[in-house]
Design a protein around this motif. Sequence first.
Motif, PDB file in Angstrom:
ATOM      1  N   PRO A 148       0.832  -1.213   0.000  1.00 30.56           N
ATOM      2  CA  PRO A 148       0.000   0.000   0.000  1.00 30.56           C
ATOM      3  C   PRO A 148       0.862   1.256   0.000  1.00 30.56           C
ATOM      4  O   PRO A 148       1.938   1.293   0.589  1.00 30.56           O
ATOM      5  N   GLY A 149       0.364   2.260  -0.685  1.00 28.99           N
ATOM      6  CA  GLY A 149       1.098   3.521  -0.762  1.00 28.99           C
ATOM      7  C   GLY A 149       2.118   3.546  -1.891  1.00 28.99           C
ATOM      8  O   GLY A 149       2.782   4.569  -2.096  1.00 28.99           O
ATOM      9  N   ALA A 150       2.261   2.443  -2.625  1.00 27.10           N
ATOM     10  CA  ALA A 150       3.283   2.401  -3.684  1.00 27.10           C
ATOM     11  C   ALA A 150       2.964   3.435  -4.762  1.00 27.10           C
ATOM     12  O   ALA A 150       1.806   3.590  -5.165  1.00 27.10           O
ATOM     13  N   VAL A 151       4.001   4.110  -5.226  1.00 27.54           N
ATOM     14  CA  VAL A 151       3.843   5.031  -6.354  1.00 27.54           C
ATOM     15  C   VAL A 151       3.625   4.183  -7.603  1.00 27.54           C
ATOM     16  O   VAL A 151       3.845   2.966  -7.575  1.00 27.54           O
ATOM     17  N   PRO A 152       3.164   4.763  -8.732  1.00 25.02           N
ATOM     18  CA  PRO A 152       2.927   3.964  -9.942  1.00 25.02           C
ATOM     19  C   PRO A 152       4.146   3.123 -10.331  1.00 25.02           C
ATOM     20  O   PRO A 152       5.287   3.462 -10.009  1.00 25.02           O
ATOM     21  N   PHE A 153       3.874   2.054 -11.063  1.00 22.07           N
ATOM     22  CA  PHE A 153       4.866   0.997 -11.222  1.00 22.07           C
ATOM     23  C   PHE A 153       6.234   1.452 -11.725  1.00 22.07           C
ATOM     24  O   PHE A 153       7.258   1.042 -11.194  1.00 22.07           O
ATOM     25  N   MET A 155      -4.101  -0.145  -4.378  1.00 20.72           N
ATOM     26  CA  MET A 155      -3.330  -1.351  -4.711  1.00 20.72           C
ATOM     27  C   MET A 155      -3.939  -2.054  -5.921  1.00 20.72           C
ATOM     28  O   MET A 155      -3.262  -2.803  -6.623  1.00 20.72           O
ATOM     29  N   GLY A 156      -5.224  -1.855  -6.119  1.00 18.06           N
ATOM     30  CA  GLY A 156      -5.913  -2.514  -7.230  1.00 18.06           C
ATOM     31  C   GLY A 156      -7.401  -2.315  -7.078  1.00 18.06           C
ATOM     32  O   GLY A 156      -7.857  -1.510  -6.264  1.00 18.06           O
ATOM     33  N   THR A 157      -8.161  -3.063  -7.838  1.00 12.85           N
ATOM     34  CA  THR A 157      -9.622  -2.973  -7.773  1.00 12.85           C
ATOM     35  C   THR A 157     -10.214  -4.383  -7.823  1.00 12.85           C
ATOM     36  O   THR A 157      -9.798  -5.201  -8.658  1.00 12.85           O
ATOM     37  N   ALA A 167     -14.168   3.469  -4.669  1.00 13.16           N
ATOM     38  CA  ALA A 167     -13.996   3.313  -3.224  1.00 13.16           C
ATOM     39  C   ALA A 167     -13.051   2.156  -2.880  1.00 13.16           C
ATOM     40  O   ALA A 167     -12.322   2.217  -1.885  1.00 13.16           O
ATOM     41  N   CYS A 168     -13.058   1.117  -3.704  1.00 14.29           N
ATOM     42  CA  CYS A 168     -12.217  -0.060  -3.425  1.00 14.29           C
ATOM     43  C   CYS A 168     -10.745   0.342  -3.466  1.00 14.29           C
ATOM     44  O   CYS A 168     -10.298   1.026  -4.387  1.00 14.29           O
ATOM     45  N   ILE A 169      -9.963  -0.108  -2.490  1.00 16.56           N
ATOM     46  CA  ILE A 169      -8.537   0.232  -2.446  1.00 16.56           C
ATOM     47  C   ILE A 169      -7.645  -0.954  -2.837  1.00 16.56           C
ATOM     48  O   ILE A 169      -6.432  -0.834  -2.896  1.00 16.56           O
ATOM     49  N   GLY A 170      -8.271  -2.112  -3.070  1.00 14.65           N
ATOM     50  CA  GLY A 170      -7.488  -3.262  -3.531  1.00 14.65           C
ATOM     51  C   GLY A 170      -6.714  -3.974  -2.446  1.00 14.65           C
ATOM     52  O   GLY A 170      -5.689  -4.597  -2.738  1.00 14.65           O
ATOM     53  N   CYS A 171      -7.199  -3.937  -1.217  1.00 14.10           N
ATOM     54  CA  CYS A 171      -6.453  -4.581  -0.129  1.00 14.10           C
ATOM     55  C   CYS A 171      -6.407  -6.098  -0.287  1.00 14.10           C
ATOM     56  O   CYS A 171      -5.462  -6.753   0.146  1.00 14.10           O
ATOM     57  N   GLY A 172      -7.434  -6.679  -0.883  1.00 12.32           N
ATOM     58  CA  GLY A 172      -7.432  -8.121  -1.128  1.00 12.32           C
ATOM     59  C   GLY A 172      -8.064  -8.955  -0.026  1.00 12.32           C
ATOM     60  O   GLY A 172      -8.077 -10.188  -0.124  1.00 12.32           O
ATOM     61  N   LEU A 173      -8.605  -8.308   1.007  1.00  9.81           N
ATOM     62  CA  LEU A 173      -9.223  -9.084   2.084  1.00  9.81           C
ATOM     63  C   LEU A 173     -10.408  -9.906   1.566  1.00  9.81           C
ATOM     64  O   LEU A 173     -10.631 -11.040   1.986  1.00  9.81           O
ATOM     65  N   CYS A 174     -11.175  -9.341   0.641  1.00  9.39           N
ATOM     66  CA  CYS A 174     -12.324 -10.068   0.094  1.00  9.39           C
ATOM     67  C   CYS A 174     -11.858 -11.316  -0.657  1.00  9.39           C
ATOM     68  O   CYS A 174     -12.418 -12.401  -0.500  1.00  9.39           O
ATOM     69  N   GLU A 175     -10.826 -11.173  -1.490  1.00 13.62           N
ATOM     70  CA  GLU A 175     -10.303 -12.320  -2.242  1.00 13.62           C
ATOM     71  C   GLU A 175      -9.810 -13.409  -1.289  1.00 13.62           C
ATOM     72  O   GLU A 175     -10.029 -14.600  -1.508  1.00 13.62           O
TER      73      GLU A 175
END
Length: 246
Positions: free
Chosen positions: A80-85, A156-158, A214-222
């Motif tokens: 989290p917090g990473a700048v673009p790739f 982080m993603g969507t 709204a989704c931040i891509g944390c991955g908890l749902c996955e």
Amino acid sequence: MRETLAPFAGILERKINPILAALQALPDDVDRLAKPTPPTFPYGFPLDQLGIPSIPPQPAPAQPETPPTPPEPPRYLRPPGAVPFADFDRLCTTCYKCVEVCPAHAIQIDQYDLVAGLRPFIIAATQPCVLCDALACMKECPTHALRTVDHRKIQMGTARVNLDLCLRETGEDCRICLDTCPIRSPETDPAHPGAGDALFIHQPTGRIRVRRNACIGCGLCEHRCPTQPAAIIVEPYRSPEDPIIA
Ligand code: SF4
Ligand code: SF4
Ligand code: SF4
């Protein structure tokens, strides 16, 4: 004449008899040369005399018409917090301080350059970011490859739902991803209940929907989804132009 040659009879017989024998054997030699040469065996005899079946010549293995598809590279997230790739690859010095401080052990090391170009990464299905209160990785990063941002500004993603796999499509009232998602509307906003939730149940279809902004891509749902493979996965964030965060 006969009397004259009589003393040499023995010598003449020894000279002439081999020639006569060779002339008599000539038809047999012609027959033998006309026949095909019998096979030679490396061990002096055919192997099938030992009960070992001889191996017939094998056809060359058929070549596939199209080469096999290489396996897909693992889908990983940056911390989290990473700048673009592109900037992240330039700024990250692979010091792995973020790895050391993550209390969830979510951030992994790509020590042998097998996944993420030596740089730190997260596989949500294995261990997602739990959005720790300290946001420790961001604060420890010495190069600002990870910026310190608010929880809701993390990208982080969507998440994306695969309806073919989601249990709700079979009539089950599964709400695991919904109940796991940490991005909820502030309780102080009673006028718009649920308006900021990253996941919600769409009516009247009853399907799980992702609120992409709204989704931040944390991955908890996955990570918590009970289907195999998971019916909800996080597509990694790659660049500010990435359409998945539009
Ligand atoms: S702390 Fe920052 S520089 Fe060090 S590995 Fe993590 S992202 Fe890279
Ligand atoms: S925010 Fe906390 S839990 Fe998430 S990756 Fe960073 S240190 Fe780990
Ligand atoms: S990745 Fe999943 S759990 Fe995390 S914010 Fe998005 S929908 Fe919620």
